[in-house]
Write an enzyme that holds these catalytic residues in place. Structure first.
Site, short mmCIF file in Angstrom:
data_model
loop_
_atom_site.label_atom_id
_atom_site.label_comp_id
_atom_site.label_asym_id
_atom_site.label_seq_id
_atom_site.Cartn_x
_atom_site.Cartn_y
_atom_site.Cartn_z
N ARG A 1 3.50 9.62 7.36
CA ARG A 1 2.22 9.05 6.97
C ARG A 1 1.46 8.40 8.11
O ARG A 1 0.25 8.61 8.25
CB ARG A 1 2.45 7.99 5.89
CG ARG A 1 2.89 8.60 4.60
CD ARG A 1 3.20 7.55 3.58
NE ARG A 1 3.53 8.21 2.32
CZ ARG A 1 3.88 7.57 1.22
NH1 ARG A 1 3.94 6.27 1.22
NH2 ARG A 1 4.15 8.23 0.13
N LEU B 1 8.45 -2.35 -10.63
CA LEU B 1 9.78 -1.75 -10.67
C LEU B 1 10.85 -2.78 -10.33
O LEU B 1 11.87 -2.88 -11.02
CB LEU B 1 9.85 -0.59 -9.68
CG LEU B 1 9.10 0.67 -10.11
CD1 LEU B 1 9.25 1.74 -9.05
CD2 LEU B 1 9.63 1.18 -11.44
N ALA B 2 10.64 -3.55 -9.27
CA ALA B 2 11.66 -4.51 -8.85
C ALA B 2 11.81 -5.63 -9.88
O ALA B 2 12.92 -5.93 -10.34
CB ALA B 2 11.31 -5.08 -7.48
N SER C 1 -1.47 11.96 -4.44
CA SER C 1 -0.10 12.14 -3.96
C SER C 1 -0.07 12.96 -2.69
O SER C 1 -0.75 13.98 -2.57
CB SER C 1 0.73 12.85 -5.02
OG SER C 1 1.95 13.25 -4.46
N GLU D 1 8.44 -4.64 -2.75
CA GLU D 1 7.45 -4.65 -1.66
C GLU D 1 7.22 -6.06 -1.12
O GLU D 1 6.79 -6.22 0.02
CB GLU D 1 6.13 -4.05 -2.16
CG GLU D 1 5.14 -3.73 -1.05
CD GLU D 1 3.83 -3.11 -1.54
OE1 GLU D 1 3.76 -2.75 -2.73
OE2 GLU D 1 2.90 -2.98 -0.74
N LEU E 1 9.66 3.42 -4.53
CA LEU E 1 10.19 3.36 -5.89
C LEU E 1 11.69 3.15 -5.82
O LEU E 1 12.28 2.39 -6.59
CB LEU E 1 9.87 4.66 -6.63
CG LEU E 1 8.38 5.01 -6.73
CD1 LEU E 1 8.18 6.26 -7.57
CD2 LEU E 1 7.60 3.87 -7.34
#
Lengths: 638, 266, 218
Positions: free
Chosen positions: A331, A43-44, A284, A426, A442
């Site tokens: 998490r 993505l980045a 997920s 990341e 994301l």
């Protein structure tokens, strides 16, 4: 050395707008004279390469996969956060900012987090314009759901494949630029060195994974978007090819590595089935919206089928310990709680490494069809892997290494301490602090690529001359020679053990001693074990074949060699950080109820390490963290 | 053999295509996969064979793989004549050995198509698929300056249809399965996704024309409606998207956009 | 013209020409049925009083066949070139025998059409009985019977119609798909339509040589 993050001061709400205005611009006619090397096309990387190409820069992009579309961002399932507040449930940019700082356990730079929250809304608009098929309601408006530890619904999603859809959006933008000729794409290439000339990053040395050719590419700036290092634990949810290599090579050339001990263990993964296993599969965590987590209260129930254990003999431990968040606890908390249950001998499934995630209550309340509609693909995936039907019996889940919050140190411009080296996504350490909230990775990847780097890189390039370094520069020549020498060394050892055996051994050590719960003792142990594995590796590894064509073993050997060095830094960082915070849990530092206990007096800083040589103690640089908007407080999810 | 059945492990015979490089001749080699449990994934079974090969001083089998959770689209091999082995909605990395029996002989071949030259062993070059996307598989939206995501309502059915098409992982199984080496399912899914969404409709005629051109230029074949692609697709992409692409083509033709585009040199 | 150069353009042309031929086949079959009512001579006589229709039809069908065949050969050759190596294990999940043999059934039908025209339209094949009937019309019935009494000819017709069956079993649904008229719901229905129609054609056309050969139709 005290590091300066160059974060703007003043009112946080105006910080990014003011800063953007003050950044120097590159004349449109000059942009094409600048060449930017982008490593990684997740993505980045993909969003950065596409946007920089569109702006008129001359971009070269690199990925190790056979296509930029396959970067591991593609595996993110749940969603992407944005402060749109479409559901009218009290969300705002400020709240997203607040939640992210707090969720990161106060170990991130405020201004960076603010900027992330601010541009989050642009990301959604951008993706919609690109044709990303986000979920919609019947009126045609974008649908939201609440996600891991958030009390508002701010997560946008595309079925269970949000990362895939966002990446394909970025990939389509990248493809458009490749056609336009502004971006040149080099798939199946791996960055194996950073070329630093006169203190500035001016090139990379890569290996062509098809032909084995080692060559240097020079540019005016290098953008690293090479992902995280969770594979240091070997079994993780990362793709097999994910590695620390690009970041580590940059580190060895002077870039500081910040907070490597901040690793995230994801609570809802499919447990390991056997020793041969090569990776763990994440499901997920949206599953936790409708699934209830429990273990048997009595150890004698462990071998009974779950359905035969009566309600009163089940311990819904998250609901018990965290009544207000329950199964949606963040998490790190959910993962640690699961480990505690298993360490306590109440884990279920093979090796007692699992807890139940039970949908029977929701199926009773909503019907099986509704559950199928929401999670059908995940149930299908679970059954494919485990051969168990989760509509009829509870799933088994177990935490697995998933994400690394730490990464190369960057300032507010996303530039590392090596001028010209920018680090996105990341691979950098910036916004998530010690723990990342769900659906925020994301967001960060795309924020960095679409909306931050296009501005901040101009600030650097405007002050430099294009084309300063050519490939015949002595640094380039030396870099190629070094990389070649390392490959040859690996191939020449011809020992007895395979690369996989070494990375498994390292992974097991890291998981055992530097995993979810760390203590001075386990960390000290690990610091003894890691160098000895590394030593044996360099004497006894067997890498078949040659370097002159496709050689996957050689690729893995190189990555493993870097992990073997990096693991020591991670452990050292964990040992030095004598507090618990977010994903970094030191058993010595906890509240009586098992909560992580921070030490803000002594550790309210980012630890950026400077490489001093393999096996040598790295030098610690500190960037103090100031919290002027979100006040330091004990993170409580009760 | 029955000795294995008792503890559930299997021994298998693999007949694998080995080819040193793109222009080298290749041939099938036979290997033993020993002590495989039903929980091994197909690729983990290959890992076991490779570890044995390395220890014997031989070169391990080269095969593409990465995420090992069925989404990156990197893994690619034809197992017993069908890409990914032919189990419903299953990539090779998610195929588990419980689908096989002790003593089975398994043929493993690379994707075969003119558009996908072999790199080494089971690894092929699928850059031709990227070329199709580069031809026009995008909406020309600039970064920034776009309207609010909710500015154009998109019906749930439209969004769902677009998502069905967008699930493609680009693995190329459709091309590998197609007796004609065609990429119609891959292209059709992308064309349908964007033709369905209001954002993509502006460029729909040019897109379909350019992508069809690109398919021919990159060595793909033509569609003869066998639907083998859908059957082999690990994501179950429907051939209705090929029909949609055909429809978009006819529409574009009617609007004379296709001819105009051909003249402008694509 | 991209219709004749593009991958999909050519398929569209093949679908349209194919569809025209299917329509003709339907008409042909209906006309054929007059033989069972001993009305084929009258039917033929009537047709010959409509020269515009007959010649219009011949020109359109002739062109359709030629275009269809040329494109089919071209497309098939391209497809084979796009798949230079076959798999060692040949296994299909969905592709049918009918679908995979289109070029061969098509070529058989092409050859058959030539023979069929030589036989009953141009009337130059050996063994034809060419005479007038009691009403002084050309006796189509006797001509046809004179041919189908010959076992080899009857068999040839059966084989050709088998080819037609296979060709259209795949071809009819394929037409709708290629023209973009299909979707997830309709595709199986077109498939069923194709199977039904091609079966009707098979039975309908084969009925004549078979009933004549076995002396049922006299």
């Amino acid at each position: 050395m005290i590091l300066d993050g160059k974060a703007p001061t003043g009112k946080i709400q105006d910080s990014w707008d003011n800063y953007r205005f003050e950044l120097k611009l590159v004349n449109p006619a000059n942009k094409r004279k600048f060449k930017i090397l982008v490593v990684g096309t997740g993505l980045a990387g993909a969003s950065a390469a596409a946007t920089l190409g569109e702006l008129g820069y001359n971009v070269e992009a690199f990925c190790y996969q056979d296509s930029p579309r396959r970067a591991h961002s593609i595996a993110a399932q749940g969603g992407i956060n944005a402060a749109k507040s479409y559901p009218n449930d009290g969300d705002s940019i400020y709240r997203l900012f607040y939640d992210t700082v707090k969720g990161g356990d106060f170990r991130a730079r405020e201004a960076d987090v603010w900027r992330l929250a601010q541009v989050s809304n642009n990301i959604i608009d951008q993706c919609v314009a690109q044709g990303v098929p986000f979920a919609r309601d019947y009126a045609g408006y974008l649908d939201n759901r609440s996600f891991g530890g958030a009390q508002v619904s701010r997560t946008f999603y595309a079925r269970g494949q949000t990362g895939q859809q966002l990446l394909l959006g970025a990939y389509s933008a990248l493809s458009r630029q490749i056609k336009a000729g502004t971006v040149k794409m080099f798939p199946r290439t791996e960055m194996l060195d950073l070329v630093v000339v006169d203190g500035e990053a001016k090139g990379i040395t890569i290996r062509d994974l098809k032909t084995g050719e080692i060559r240097v590419h020079v540019g005016d700036a290098v953008v690293l978007a090479s992902g995280g290092y969770a594979n240091v634990f070997y079994l993780s949810t990362n793709a097999m090819g994910c590695s620390v290599t690009a970041a580590w090579k940059a580190h060895k050339k002077g870039a500081f590595f910040a907070n490597p001990c901040y690793t995230q263990i994801h609570p809802t993964c499919i447990p390991q089935a056997g020793d041969y296993q090569s990776k763990l599969t994440l499901m997920s965590e949206s599953l936790r919206n409708d699934g209830r987590i429990w273990v048997p209260k009595k150890k004698e129930d462990l071998n009974k089928p779950a359905n035969q254990i009566p309600e009163e003999d089940r311990d819904y431990y998250l609901e018990r310990k965290y009544p207000s968040f329950g199964n949606l606890a963040p998490r790190d908390i959910a993962s640690r709680a699961a480990k505690e249950q298993c360490d306590d001998g109440r884990g279920v499934g093979p090796g007692g490494r699992g807890v139940y995630l039970d949908f029977s209550t929701s199926i009773k309340r909503l019907g099986e069809d509704k559950i199928r509609e929401r999670y059908g693909n995940l149930f299908e995936m679970y059954e494919r892997i485990t051969d168990e039907n989760a509509y009829k019996q509870p799933m088994r889940i177990y935490p697995a290494p998933h994400y690394s919050m730490g990464g190369l140190w960057v300032d507010y411009n996303l530039m590392s301490n090596v001028p010209g080296l920018f680090v996105l996504g990341e691979a950098n350490f910036s916004v998530h602090g010690a723990n990342r909230l769900g659906a925020s990775a994301l967001m960060q990847g795309l924020a960095d690529g679409y909306f931050v780097i296009p501005y901040t890189i101009g600030g650097y390039l405007a002050k430099t001359k294009p084309g300063k370094v050519k490939t015949d520069n002595p640094e380039c020549v030396k870099s190629i020679a070094d990389v070649k020498a390392e490959r040859e060394k690996l191939l020449a050892i011809n020992g007895k053990r395979t690369v996989t055996e070494f990375i498994r051994e390292l992974g097991a050590t890291m998981w055992e001693d530097v995993g979810m719960a760390r203590s001075e003792k386990t960390l000290t142990d690990a610091l003894k074990k890691i160098p000895s594995i590394r030593e044996e590796f360099w004497q006894n590894v067997k890498v078949p074949g040659t370097g002159a064509d496709t050689n996957q073993q050689l690729e893995n050997a190189g990555r493993t060699a870097d992990f073997l060095e990096f693991a020591e830094l991670l452990t050292r960082d964990a040992l030095h950080r004598n507090e618990s915070c977010g994903g970094h849990f030191r058993v010595e530092h906890q509240y009586p109820d098992g909560e992580a206990k921070r030490d803000d007096e002594n550790y309210c800083y980012s630890a950026a390490w400077e490489f001093k040589g393999v096996g040598k103690e790295p030098e610690l640089h500190k960037e103090p963290l100031k919290f002027e908007n979100v006040h330091l407080a004990v993170r409580s999810y009760k | 053999m029955s000795a294995h059945a008792s503890d559930g492990t299997m021994n298998l015979k693999l007949i694998v295509w080995r080819q040193k490089g793109p222009n080298e001749p290749g041939k099938f080699e036979t290997y033993e996969a020993r002590n495989i449990t039903p929980h091994h994934s197909f690729l983990e079974m290959m890992d076991v064979v490779n570890e044995d090969l390395i220890k014997e001083g031989k070169e391990p089998i080269v095969f593409d793989h990465d995420c090992r959770e069925g989404i990156c689209g990197m893994c690619s091999a034809v197992v017993n004549g069908v890409p990914h082995g032919g189990f419903k909605r299953t990539t090779l990395c998610q195929l588990h050995m419980r689908k096989f029996k002790d003593g089975d002989a398994i043929y493993i071949e690379p994707w075969r198509s003119r558009a996908f030259p072999i790199v080494k062993d089971l690894m092929v070059d699928r850059g031709a698929l990227d070329k199709l996307i580069q031809a026009a598989g995008y909406i020309s939206a600039h970064t920034g300056g776009v309207p609010d995501g909710n500015a154009t309502p998109i019906g749930k059915r439209t969004a769902d249809y677009a998502m069905d098409a967008a699930e493609c992982i680009g693995c190329g199984a459709c091309v590998a399965a197609c007796p004609n080496g065609a990429a119609m399912l891959f292209a059709g899914a992308k064309i349908s996704q964007y033709a369905e969404l209001p954002q993509g409709q502006v460029e729909a005629p040019e897109r379909v024309a350019a992508m069809i051109n690109a398919m021919a230029e990159n060595g793909f074949g033509n569609c003869t409606n066998h639907y083998e692609c859908q059957a082999a697709c690990p994501k179950g992409i429907d051939v209705k998207f090929i029909a949609r692409m055909n429809r978009e083509f006819v529409k574009a033709l009617a609007q004379d956009k296709v001819g105009a585009l051909a003249q402008s040199g694509k | 013209m991209r219709l004749f150069s593009d991958s999909i353009g050519r398929k569209v042309v093949m679908a349209i020409t194919g569809l025209l031929m299917v329509l003709f086949v339907i008409g042909h079959l209906l006309g054929n049925f007059s033989i069972f009512a001993h009305g084929i001579n009258a039917y033929a006589e009537k047709l010959h009083h409509l020269p515009a229709l007959v010649w219009g039809n011949r020109v359109v069908m002739g062109l359709a066949v030629i275009v269809h065949v040329i494109l089919a050969i071209q497309v098939t050759m391209e497809n084979q070139a796009a798949k230079p190596t076959k798999y060692k294990v040949e296994r299909y999940l969905k592709a049918t025998f009918a679908g995979r043999t289109m070029i061969w059934t098509g070529l058989i039908l092409g050859a058959f059409i030539v023979y069929h025209l030589l036989q009953f339209t141009i009337r130059k094949t050996p063994g034809l009985v060419l005479e007038q009937d009691a009403l002084n019309r050309f006796d189509v019935f006797t001509m046809v019977v004179s041919q189908f009494k010959v076992g080899l000819i009857a068999l040839l017709y059966v084989v050709a119609m088998g080819g037609l069956f296979l060709h259209l079993k795949h071809g009819i649904q394929s037409t709708f798909q290629t023209l973009g008229l299909s979707n997830g719901v309709m595709l199986p229905r077109y498939g069923a339509l194709g199977k039904v129609l091609s079966s009707v054609f098979l039975v309908g056309f084969v009925a004549i040589p078979v009933t004549i050969f076995f002396g049922i139709l006299k």
